[in-house]
Structure formats: C-alpha cells, structure tokens
Design an enzyme around this catalytic site. Structure first.
Site, PDB file in Angstrom:
ATOM      1  N   ASN A   8       0.868  -1.189   0.000  1.00 49.71           N
ATOM      2  CA  ASN A   8       0.000   0.000   0.000  1.00 49.71           C
ATOM      3  C   ASN A   8       0.900   1.232   0.000  1.00 49.71           C
ATOM      4  O   ASN A   8       1.508   1.567   1.011  1.00 49.71           O
ATOM      5  CB  ASN A   8      -0.892  -0.029   1.260  1.00 49.71           C
ATOM      6  CG  ASN A   8      -1.766   1.216   1.359  1.00 49.71           C
ATOM      7  OD1 ASN A   8      -1.824   2.028   0.423  1.00 49.71           O
ATOM      8  ND2 ASN A   8      -2.447   1.377   2.485  1.00 49.71           N
ATOM      9  N   TRP A   9       0.978   1.875  -1.153  1.00 43.80           N
ATOM     10  CA  TRP A   9       1.901   3.010  -1.301  1.00 43.80           C
ATOM     11  C   TRP A   9       1.344   4.302  -0.709  1.00 43.80           C
ATOM     12  O   TRP A   9       2.037   5.313  -0.665  1.00 43.80           O
ATOM     13  CB  TRP A   9       2.253   3.216  -2.789  1.00 43.80           C
ATOM     14  CG  TRP A   9       3.041   2.100  -3.384  1.00 43.80           C
ATOM     15  CD1 TRP A   9       3.616   1.040  -2.710  1.00 43.80           C
ATOM     16  CD2 TRP A   9       3.375   1.913  -4.767  1.00 43.80           C
ATOM     17  NE1 TRP A   9       4.274   0.222  -3.590  1.00 43.80           N
ATOM     18  CE2 TRP A   9       4.139   0.720  -4.861  1.00 43.80           C
ATOM     19  CE3 TRP A   9       3.106   2.624  -5.934  1.00 43.80           C
ATOM     20  CZ2 TRP A   9       4.631   0.247  -6.073  1.00 43.80           C
ATOM     21  CZ3 TRP A   9       3.593   2.144  -7.144  1.00 43.80           C
ATOM     22  CH2 TRP A   9       4.348   0.973  -7.204  1.00 43.80           C
ATOM     23  N   LYS A  10       0.085   4.277  -0.315  1.00 42.52           N
ATOM     24  CA  LYS A  10      -0.550   5.465   0.282  1.00 42.52           C
ATOM     25  C   LYS A  10      -0.298   6.690  -0.619  1.00 42.52           C
ATOM     26  O   LYS A  10      -0.241   6.534  -1.836  1.00 42.52           O
ATOM     27  CB  LYS A  10      -0.062   5.659   1.724  1.00 42.52           C
ATOM     28  CG  LYS A  10      -0.264   4.382   2.560  1.00 42.52           C
ATOM     29  CD  LYS A  10      -0.020   4.564   4.033  1.00 42.52           C
ATOM     30  CE  LYS A  10      -0.221   3.238   4.772  1.00 42.52           C
ATOM     31  NZ  LYS A  10      -0.072   3.329   6.211  1.00 42.52           N
ATOM     32  N   HIS A  93      -9.515   1.261   5.131  1.00 42.56           N
ATOM     33  CA  HIS A  93      -8.224   1.437   5.799  1.00 42.56           C
ATOM     34  C   HIS A  93      -8.400   2.417   6.957  1.00 42.56           C
ATOM     35  O   HIS A  93      -9.204   3.350   6.855  1.00 42.56           O
ATOM     36  CB  HIS A  93      -7.194   1.974   4.799  1.00 42.56           C
ATOM     37  CG  HIS A  93      -5.794   1.936   5.340  1.00 42.56           C
ATOM     38  ND1 HIS A  93      -5.322   2.887   6.201  1.00 42.56           N
ATOM     39  CD2 HIS A  93      -4.790   1.032   5.171  1.00 42.56           C
ATOM     40  CE1 HIS A  93      -4.072   2.571   6.531  1.00 42.56           C
ATOM     41  NE2 HIS A  93      -3.726   1.453   5.915  1.00 42.56           N
ATOM     42  N   GLU A 165      -5.406  -4.928  10.574  1.00 43.39           N
ATOM     43  CA  GLU A 165      -4.352  -3.933  10.797  1.00 43.39           C
ATOM     44  C   GLU A 165      -4.650  -3.193  12.089  1.00 43.39           C
ATOM     45  O   GLU A 165      -5.437  -2.235  12.098  1.00 43.39           O
ATOM     46  CB  GLU A 165      -4.336  -2.901   9.652  1.00 43.39           C
ATOM     47  CG  GLU A 165      -3.798  -3.400   8.355  1.00 43.39           C
ATOM     48  CD  GLU A 165      -3.176  -2.277   7.534  1.00 43.39           C
ATOM     49  OE1 GLU A 165      -2.081  -2.488   7.017  1.00 43.39           O
ATOM     50  OE2 GLU A 165      -3.777  -1.191   7.415  1.00 43.39           O
ATOM     51  N   SER A 214       3.561  -2.260  10.367  1.00 38.43           N
ATOM     52  CA  SER A 214       5.028  -2.256  10.514  1.00 38.43           C
ATOM     53  C   SER A 214       5.699  -3.537  10.024  1.00 38.43           C
ATOM     54  O   SER A 214       6.691  -3.997  10.607  1.00 38.43           O
ATOM     55  CB  SER A 214       5.420  -1.989  11.980  1.00 38.43           C
ATOM     56  OG  SER A 214       4.937  -0.740  12.395  1.00 38.43           O
ATOM     57  N   GLY A 235       2.933  -1.226   4.350  1.00 34.07           N
ATOM     58  CA  GLY A 235       2.947   0.206   4.047  1.00 34.07           C
ATOM     59  C   GLY A 235       4.366   0.674   3.767  1.00 34.07           C
ATOM     60  O   GLY A 235       4.914   0.445   2.683  1.00 34.07           O
TER      61      GLY A 235
HETATM   62  P1  13P Z   1       3.105   0.282   7.757  1.00 30.70           P
HETATM   63  O1  13P Z   1       3.564  -0.992   7.130  1.00 30.70           O
HETATM   64  O2  13P Z   1       3.898   1.478   7.345  1.00 30.70           O
HETATM   65  O3  13P Z   1       2.960   0.143   9.241  1.00 30.70           O
HETATM   66  O4  13P Z   1       1.628   0.563   7.199  1.00 30.70           O
HETATM   67  C1  13P Z   1       0.667  -0.413   7.333  1.00 30.70           C
HETATM   68  C2  13P Z   1      -0.496  -0.008   6.533  1.00 30.70           C
HETATM   69  O5  13P Z   1      -1.217   0.893   6.900  1.00 30.70           O
HETATM   70  C3  13P Z   1      -0.717  -0.720   5.261  1.00 30.70           C
HETATM   71  O6  13P Z   1      -1.999  -0.516   4.793  1.00 30.70           O
END
Ligand code: 13P
Length: 256
Positions: A8-10, A93, A165, A214, A235
């Site tokens: 998930n590249w956000k 999310h 999550e 994480s 993420g």
């Molecule tokens: P991180 O892996 O940076 O904790 O993010 C998790 C996330 O929100 C994936 O959707």
C-alpha cells in the site's frame, strides 16, 4: 490457499516514480504461482501502471473508490471506472476511517460496489490503541467485520479479502508498537469465527486474512507463519523496492 503480499503506497510516488518502481520490481521478481503480489499506487498512477504491468507477476489495487458507479459526485472515482484497470481495492483502511471519517455504513456500500464490479475488496479492520487498552478489541473487530460485509451474500464471500491492521501497529501511528504473533493469532481466530457464524465453516476457511502493521523483511516470516494468516499488507516497507522484494521472497520461502 495462495499468499497475498500487498504494497500500500498510500500518498507517495509521482506517476513517473511509480512507473519506474513497477518496472524494476517486475524485473527483480520471478513469477511465483503461490504468491499473489499486489501493489496499490495512487489513483492517478493506476491507468499508466495497468498498461505496463505483467499480470502474471503482479496485480494492481486501488486504495479507495466511491460506491456509486457514476453521477454528480465531484472528485470521486468509481469501482466501475476501475474495471479492467485494478483487480483489487483496499477498503476501510484506518486512515480512511479516522482521517476521512468513513464509517461502517460507507465501507459496507463500497464493499458491495467492489464485489458488484468484480473488484476484490481488501476490507481493513483493526482497533485503535485506546480501544485495545479498554479491552474493546473483540467488539471493534466484530462491528467492523459484520458492518463491512453486511451487503455481501454467501455466494460472494469468497471474493473478499480481510486485512487485520491494528491501528497502533501502523508505522505512521505515533509511538507505533510491533504486534505480537500470539495477539494477531487470537484476532484472526475471532475473524474466522465471525465469518463462520455468518457464512458457514467451509466459507470461513476460504477467505484470505492478511496482517498489516510495521511489516518489514525481518518480521515478515514470523507474521506469515501466524496460524490463519494468509498474507501481508505492507505500508512503509513497500516503498523501498529491495525491502518489498525481500518480503515477497520470504513469502515464497514460507509457502514452500
Ligand atoms: P506500515 O507498514 O507502514 O505500518 O503501514 C501499514 C499499513 O497501513 C498498510 O496498509
């Protein structure tokens, strides 16, 4: 069941950067039949990436979409517009729930629209730090799973993926903590029980459940071997090509 590794590249990468990343990742990883690799770029990059992606190696996910197919909804994109471009869509999310105030009603409409448009929803559920501290995890998970899936029929439940999550374990959360495998196992067991009660034993086993929070190459193996976990939603670590490729490699190793 396959393993699912979702990046998930956000809100990161320009279209150009996303395109270069995809090009390099495709060159770096072989075609793994039992590991489904999925990347979720920003909506703006989806079209470009859909033209260059090798669908034997990986698939695309949208990070969000609106539940109506068309109409006067300025600024939105619909699941029907995503058809042929993305195979998956992340829905619910925690960043959508808490920053953009999406509740279970909104999320349930999106899940329904995704399934109707043949896009696999990756429904995210997870408790916040304070909900966990107050011992509310099970109630929150139950509400989010039942709420999110309310419009999904027995016939369609195997077209859904659930991602657990815990909000407190997401790397961008202030003072994020690593989730312990035992704790994850317990919540995943609860999710399967909720699915079993709603859809029956056989179906409950067929729904992939991913873990996110994480995840990195050093803990991916431990998380992938948590009983009931079928993949990872990554993420921060998915933004670093070598780390994401290493996580895919770990998934392949765990599978064989
Ligand atoms: P991180 O892996 O940076 O904790 O993010 C998790 C996330 O929100 C994936 O959707």
């Amino acid at each position: 069941m396959k393993s699912y590794i979702v990046g998930n590249w956000k809100l990161n990468f320009t279209v150009g950067e996303a395109s270069i990343y995809l090009h390099k990742l495709q060159k770096k990883i072989p075609n793994y039949r039992d590991v489904e690799v999925i990347v979720a770029p920003s909506a703006l990059a989806l079209q470009t990436l859909s033209l260059q992606i090798d669908r034997h190696k990986m698939k695309l996910a949208a990070q969000n979409a609106y539940h109506r197919d068309y109409g006067a909804f300025t600024g939105e994109i619909s699941f029907s517009q995503l058809r042929g471009i993305a195979d998956y869509c992340i829905i619910g999310h925690s960043e959508r729930r808490y920053i953009f105030r999406e509740d279970d009603k909104v999320i349930q409409k999106k899940v329904e629209a995704a399934v109707r448009n043949k896009i696999t929803p990756i429904l995210c559920v997870g408790e916040t730090e304070s909900e966990r501290a107050f011992g509310e995890t099970a109630d929150v998970i139950r509400d989010q799973v039942i709420g999110g899936l309310a419009e999904v029929s027995e016939e369609d439940i195997d077209k859904v993926i659930i991602a657990y999550e815990p909000v407190w374990a997401i790397s961008s959360t202030k003072s994020a903590k690593l989730a312990a495998p035992d704790e994850i196992a317990e919540v995943v067991k609860l999710i399967r029980k909720i699915l079993k009660d709603a859809y029956g034993e056989k179906t409950a086993e067929n729904v992939p459940i991913l873990f996110g929070g994480s995840v990195n190459p050093s803990n991916a193996g431990a998380y992938l071997t948590v009983p009931g976990v079928n993949g990872l939603l990554v993420g921060g670590s998915s933004l670093i090509l070598t780390e994401f490729a290493d996580i895919i490699e770990v998934a392949k190793r765990v599978k064989s």
